[in-house]
Design an enzyme around this catalytic site. Structure first.
Site, mmCIF file in Angstrom:
data_model
loop_
_atom_site.group_PDB
_atom_site.id
_atom_site.type_symbol
_atom_site.label_atom_id
_atom_site.label_comp_id
_atom_site.label_asym_id
_atom_site.label_seq_id
_atom_site.Cartn_x
_atom_site.Cartn_y
_atom_site.Cartn_z
ATOM 1 N N GLU A 264 0.850 -1.256 -0.015
ATOM 2 C CA GLU A 264 0.135 0.026 -0.048
ATOM 3 C C GLU A 264 0.851 1.314 -0.009
ATOM 4 O O GLU A 264 0.561 2.105 -0.681
ATOM 5 C CB GLU A 264 -0.922 0.104 1.281
ATOM 6 C CG GLU A 264 -2.034 -1.119 1.029
ATOM 7 C CD GLU A 264 -2.821 -1.295 -0.267
ATOM 8 O OE1 GLU A 264 -3.038 -0.182 -0.962
ATOM 9 O OE2 GLU A 264 -3.152 -2.271 -0.501
ATOM 10 N N HIS B 164 -0.101 -1.598 -9.725
ATOM 11 C CA HIS B 164 0.245 -2.845 -9.714
ATOM 12 C C HIS B 164 0.792 -3.630 -10.786
ATOM 13 O O HIS B 164 0.982 -3.084 -11.926
ATOM 14 C CB HIS B 164 -1.180 -3.595 -9.662
ATOM 15 C CG HIS B 164 -2.093 -3.393 -8.526
ATOM 16 N ND1 HIS B 164 -3.483 -2.944 -8.640
ATOM 17 C CD2 HIS B 164 -1.841 -3.434 -7.171
ATOM 18 C CE1 HIS B 164 -3.945 -2.958 -7.339
ATOM 19 N NE2 HIS B 164 -3.009 -3.207 -6.524
#
Length: 169
Positions: free
Chosen positions: A136, A145
């Site tokens: 995170e 990602h």
């Protein structure tokens, strides 16, 4: 009005192919066992990222001590249940485990309904808090990602999995 059935149309097949490609799966366009298993993995809830860099953190939330509550923080970390006011409600155990916002916003939220671990070897039903924190924080500093399954910034992770080589202790 179209009658709904369980047949794949070209749009659904294309979406499945895109999903398979993003997760480095065999691109078949069908819901094969590997694709279904990947879809069932606990995952990050981040939808997109931008690049920013800030260095102040304040931790708040359930069973977490607060540091400098009166100071302005660029990143605020908390544990929340269900709908917690950011438009990205948590879905309970074994779904979305966390999400973060870019450093302009700076929030990192963890699903309080998950079983979290700070142990060297988390149990098979626990999420490794340090691994998810590194993931995170990557979003906060602008990372999106990765399509590499071994990367800490890959969108899904299994329970009991560790993807960190260091410890905060």
């Amino acid at each position: 009005m179209r009658e709904y059935d369980d047949q794949f149309d070209p749009l659904l097949e294309s979406a499945i192919r895109n999903y398979q490609q993003n997760y480095n799966l065999n691109v078949t366009g069908t819901l094969d066992p590997d694709t279904v298993n990947q879809m069932m993995m606990p995952r990050c809830g981040v939808k997109g990222c931008c690049q920013y860099n800030y260095n102040k953190f304040r931790i708040i939330g359930a069973s977490i001590s607060s540091f400098g509550e009166n100071a302005k923080a660029d990143t605020v970390i908390g544990f929340h249940h269900g709908d917690h006011g950011d438009g990205l409600p948590f879905d309970g155990p074994k779904g979305v485990v966390a999400h973060a916002f870019t450093a302009v916003d700076g929030r990192i939220h963890y699903d309080a309904d998950e079983k979290w671990s700070l142990l060297k070897d988390p149990a098979r039903d626990e999420m490794d808090l340090e691994t998810i924190a590194v993931h995170e924080i990557g979003h906060v500093i602008g990372l999106d990602h990765s399509s590499e399954k071994e990367s800490v910034i890959f969108a899904t992770i299994g329970f009991g999995t560790i993807k960190r080589k260091f410890a905060f202790r």
